[in-house]
Design a protein around this motif. Structure first.
Motif, short mmCIF file in Angstrom:
data_model
loop_
_atom_site.label_atom_id
_atom_site.label_comp_id
_atom_site.label_asym_id
_atom_site.label_seq_id
_atom_site.Cartn_x
_atom_site.Cartn_y
_atom_site.Cartn_z
N GLN A 65 -7.37 -1.73 11.11
CA GLN A 65 -6.40 -1.86 12.22
C GLN A 65 -5.25 -0.86 12.16
O GLN A 65 -4.35 -0.93 12.99
N VAL A 66 -5.23 0.03 11.17
CA VAL A 66 -4.06 0.92 11.07
C VAL A 66 -4.48 2.36 11.36
O VAL A 66 -5.48 2.85 10.80
N THR A 67 -3.72 3.04 12.21
CA THR A 67 -4.09 4.40 12.62
C THR A 67 -3.63 5.42 11.58
O THR A 67 -2.73 5.16 10.78
N GLU A 68 -4.24 6.59 11.66
CA GLU A 68 -3.87 7.69 10.75
C GLU A 68 -2.40 8.08 10.95
O GLU A 68 -1.66 8.28 9.98
N ASP A 69 -1.98 8.13 12.20
CA ASP A 69 -0.61 8.51 12.50
C ASP A 69 0.38 7.55 11.82
O ASP A 69 1.37 7.97 11.22
N GLN A 70 0.07 6.26 11.90
CA GLN A 70 0.95 5.25 11.29
C GLN A 70 1.00 5.44 9.77
O GLN A 70 2.08 5.39 9.16
N ILE A 71 -0.16 5.66 9.16
CA ILE A 71 -0.20 5.79 7.69
C ILE A 71 0.58 7.04 7.26
O ILE A 71 1.40 6.98 6.33
N ALA B 127 0.83 -1.22 0.00
CA ALA B 127 0.00 0.00 0.00
C ALA B 127 0.86 1.27 0.00
O ALA B 127 0.46 2.29 -0.56
N ILE B 128 2.03 1.19 0.61
CA ILE B 128 2.89 2.39 0.65
C ILE B 128 3.30 2.78 -0.77
O ILE B 128 3.12 3.93 -1.20
N ASP B 129 3.81 1.82 -1.53
CA ASP B 129 4.27 2.13 -2.89
C ASP B 129 3.10 2.50 -3.79
O ASP B 129 3.22 3.40 -4.64
N VAL B 130 1.97 1.81 -3.62
CA VAL B 130 0.81 2.14 -4.47
C VAL B 130 0.33 3.55 -4.15
O VAL B 130 0.10 4.36 -5.06
N CYS B 131 0.20 3.88 -2.87
CA CYS B 131 -0.27 5.23 -2.51
C CYS B 131 0.72 6.29 -2.99
O CYS B 131 0.32 7.32 -3.53
N LYS B 132 2.02 6.01 -2.82
CA LYS B 132 3.02 6.99 -3.28
C LYS B 132 2.91 7.18 -4.79
O LYS B 132 3.04 8.30 -5.30
N GLY B 133 2.66 6.09 -5.52
CA GLY B 133 2.50 6.18 -6.97
C GLY B 133 1.29 7.03 -7.33
O GLY B 133 1.36 7.90 -8.22
N LEU B 134 0.18 6.82 -6.64
CA LEU B 134 -1.04 7.60 -6.93
C LEU B 134 -0.84 9.06 -6.53
O LEU B 134 -1.27 9.98 -7.26
N LEU B 135 -0.17 9.28 -5.41
CA LEU B 135 0.08 10.66 -4.97
C LEU B 135 1.01 11.36 -5.95
O LEU B 135 0.85 12.56 -6.23
N GLY B 136 1.94 10.59 -6.52
CA GLY B 136 2.86 11.15 -7.52
C GLY B 136 2.11 11.64 -8.73
O GLY B 136 2.56 12.56 -9.44
N ASP B 137 0.96 11.03 -9.00
CA ASP B 137 0.12 11.47 -10.12
C ASP B 137 -0.95 12.44 -9.64
O ASP B 137 -1.97 12.65 -10.32
N LYS B 138 -0.75 12.97 -8.44
CA LYS B 138 -1.58 14.03 -7.84
C LYS B 138 -3.01 13.60 -7.49
O LYS B 138 -3.95 14.41 -7.53
N ALA B 139 -3.19 12.32 -7.15
CA ALA B 139 -4.53 11.88 -6.71
C ALA B 139 -4.80 12.38 -5.29
O ALA B 139 -3.87 12.70 -4.54
N GLN B 140 -6.08 12.44 -4.93
CA GLN B 140 -6.49 12.66 -3.54
C GLN B 140 -6.81 11.27 -3.00
O GLN B 140 -7.71 10.61 -3.52
N VAL B 141 -6.07 10.83 -1.98
CA VAL B 141 -6.23 9.44 -1.55
C VAL B 141 -6.95 9.39 -0.19
O VAL B 141 -6.56 10.07 0.75
N SER B 142 -8.01 8.57 -0.14
CA SER B 142 -8.76 8.43 1.11
C SER B 142 -8.63 6.97 1.56
O SER B 142 -9.02 6.05 0.84
N ILE B 143 -8.04 6.77 2.73
CA ILE B 143 -7.64 5.42 3.14
C ILE B 143 -8.47 4.93 4.33
O ILE B 143 -8.69 5.66 5.29
N TYR B 144 -8.89 3.66 4.23
CA TYR B 144 -9.53 3.01 5.38
C TYR B 144 -8.88 1.65 5.62
O TYR B 144 -8.75 0.85 4.68
N ASP B 145 -8.46 1.42 6.85
CA ASP B 145 -7.99 0.08 7.25
C ASP B 145 -8.50 -0.16 8.67
O ASP B 145 -8.35 0.72 9.53
N VAL C 154 -9.80 7.60 7.08
CA VAL C 154 -11.14 7.56 7.67
C VAL C 154 -11.37 6.18 8.30
O VAL C 154 -10.63 5.24 8.02
N TRP C 155 -12.40 6.09 9.15
CA TRP C 155 -12.62 4.84 9.88
C TRP C 155 -13.81 4.05 9.36
O TRP C 155 -14.47 3.34 10.10
#
Ligand code: NAD
Ligand code: UDX
Length: 480
Positions: free
Chosen positions: A366-372, A346-364, A403-404
């Motif tokens: 068990q993972v906190t916002e701080d960690q992400i 997910a780190i590399d995929v999100c970085k790839g999408l962010l590199g293309d200037k996407a707005q990314v909204s993440i839900y997991d 988001v949760w």
């Protein structure tokens, strides 16, 4: 009463010691760590790691024969058997940077053992280490020994996260490597007698030290190689119209191949596979075996290719741009049933999408916002160093929201990317999700968890790893 001390209260130290404690009530087990927040969490109602079944085991023996403490030196001095389960990250600078294992934490633990010990000790390598580490550790201990006898054993851990408690209760095997001397054999027997409380004798394998150390790297390399092999097939399946699940099923029926570990995915993650293969590659290079090194390097290259192929598929399907578009990411952990994000795809995929200037909204779940936010801000390989285990607040990546709730993440989104195979993603109300999304609405399933046909009936354009492409995706330019 035998006393065991484990240095390192992490994903391995915590669960393995909890299981030893519950299975061996006559042994006192103390897990120590330099990180006070970690130890405080182990002593609280909210353990520092999420692992199914772990809470029950810890609660059953904590305060009886299982203890967590920051008083490292006291418990090391008192122990008969010391497990060392500290992190052994990839070196980030200097000789072997980006490949070799960084043994700083291991070495400092060994020096501390030498400093504080007043009686004979069995020192057990639990951390994954390069071959011949035991020899180096032995040198540190014996050069500072003050007449104390140290026996070094290698007892590599094979648990997988998410199933750690089951794996520890019923291990396929326990591997113990030791010196082939009378003292070495006696130490092996002592550790064997601990595991013999619950592991059948035929499942406890004993070898020499170097075979034990190398077996761990080899096992992880073989497992990761299976995933890269099936992922390489997934690219070919998409190009030809074959279905990777059918191919996996067909080849897995061959008893020589077997059905496990053949699920195509967006790529493997976790703290072990990449690190241990890089370590193996480095050892091969150092031993003058460049062909062997290159062979294993390819497993990582295919994994990187699979992650970038996924990002390219998302971007190319959506008219070659995701700039300003909301992309919902469901799942950030490296696999289901864990909150661990180390090396998650997910780190590399999100970085790839962010590199293309996407707005990314993440839900997991068990993972906190701080960690992400920390993961997305961190440099490669920095995650495995203790300073990053401390709760610091990174500068938030502005294009990311966490988001949760899966419905909140997907509201108004152009696309959904499923990056972890959490069970709950199978049973979401995809009609409701579709109704609240921009159109055309895309689902990119990086774990093959959804029923693509059902989603297509709702109206989604669906991409599933290694499955025949639907019409829309076929019409889009090929991805490299
Ligand atoms: P981790 O980062 O979760 O835990 C390591 C702990 O060691 C940290 O809490 C850190 O603070 C502590 N530590 C570091 N130096 C210390 C010192 N000098 N004294 C006391 N504490 C110290 O790591 P982990 O996932 O538990 O992995 C530990 C080792 O086990 C690694 O070598 C890893 O490769 C191996 N391993 C991990 C897994 C897994 O699934 N995570 C499985 C098998 C083997
Ligand atoms: C691994 C080894 O399995 C374990 O024996 C070792 O002790 C530590 O490293 P772990 O990383 O915790 O365990 O989980 P594992 O189940 O091996 O999964 C690793 C990655 O491979 C995950 O990202 C998972 O999603 C992925 N994977 C696994 C696939 O993509 N396909 C599969 O078929 C299996």
């Amino acid at each position: 009463m035998v006393k065991i001390c484990c240095i390192g209260a992490g994903y391995v130290g915590g669960p393995t010691m909890a299981v030893i404690a519950i299975k061996c009530p006559a042994i006192e087990v103390v897990v120590v760590d330099i990180s006070k927040p970690r130890i405080d969490a182990w002593n609280s109602d909210t353990l520092p790691i999420y692992e199914p079944g772990l809470d029950d085991v810890v609660k059953a023996c904590r305060g009886k024969n299982l203890f967590f403490s920051t008083d490292v030196e006291k418990h090391v001095a008192e122990a008969d058997i010391i497990f060392v389960s500290v992190n052994t990250p990839t070196k980030t600078r200097g000789l072997g940077a980006g490949k070799a294992a960084d043994l700083t934490y291991w070495e400092s633990a060994a020096r501390m053992i030498a400093d504080v010990s007043k009686s004979d000790k069995i020192v057990v390598e639990k951390s994954t280490v390069p071959v011949k580490t035991a020899e180096a550790i032995e040198k540190i201990l014996t050069h500072n020994s003050k007449g104390i006898n140290y026996q070094i054993l290698s007892n590599q851990e094979f648990l997988a996260e998410g199933t750690a408690i089951d794996d520890l209760f019923k291990p396929d095997r326990v591997l113990i490597g030791g010196r082939e001397t009378p003292e070495g054999r006696k130490a092996v027997e002592a550790l064997k007698s601990v595991y013999a409380h619950w592991v059948p004798e035929e499942n406890i394998i004993t070898t020499n030290l170097w075979s034990a150390e190398l077996s761990k790297l080899a096992a992880n390399a073989f497992l990761a190689q299976r995933i890269s092999s099936v992922n390489a097939m997934s690219a070919l399946c998409e190009a030809t119209g074959a279905n990777v699940s059918e191919v996996s099923y067909a080849i897995g029926k061959d008893s020589r191949i077997g059905p496990k570990f053949l699920n195509a995915s967006v790529g493997f993650g976790g703290s072990c596979f990449q690190k241990d293969i890089l370590n193996l590659v480095y050892i091969c290079e150092c031993n003058g075996l460049p062909e062997v090194a290159n062979y294993w390097k390819q497993v990582i290259k295919i994994n990187d290719y699979q992650k970038s192929r996924f990002v390219n598929r998302v971007v190319s399907s959506m008219f070659n741009t995701v700039s300003g578009k909301k992309i919902a990411v469901l799942g950030f952990a490296f696999k289901k049933d864990t909150g661990d994000t180390r090396e998650t795809p997910a780190i590399d995929v999100c970085k790839g999408l962010l590199g293309d200037k996407a707005q990314v909204s993440i839900y997991d779940p068990q993972v906190t916002e701080d960690q992400i936010q920390r993961d997305l801000a961190m440099n490669k390989f920095d995650w495995d160093h203790p300073m990053h285990l401390q709760p610091t607040s990174p500068t938030a990546v502005k294009q990311v929201s966490v988001v949760w709730d899966a419905y909140e993440a997907t509201k108004g989104a152009h696309a959904v990317c499923i990056l972890t195979e959490w069970n709950e993603f199978k049973s979401l109300d995809y009609k409701k999700i579709f109704d609240n999304m921009q159109k055309p609405a895309f689902v990119f399933d990086g774990r093959n968890v959804v029923d693509a046909e059902k989603l297509r009936e709702i109206g989604f354009i669906v991409y599933s790893i290694g499955k025949p492409l639907d019409g829309w995706l076929k019409d889009m330019p090929a991805v490299a």
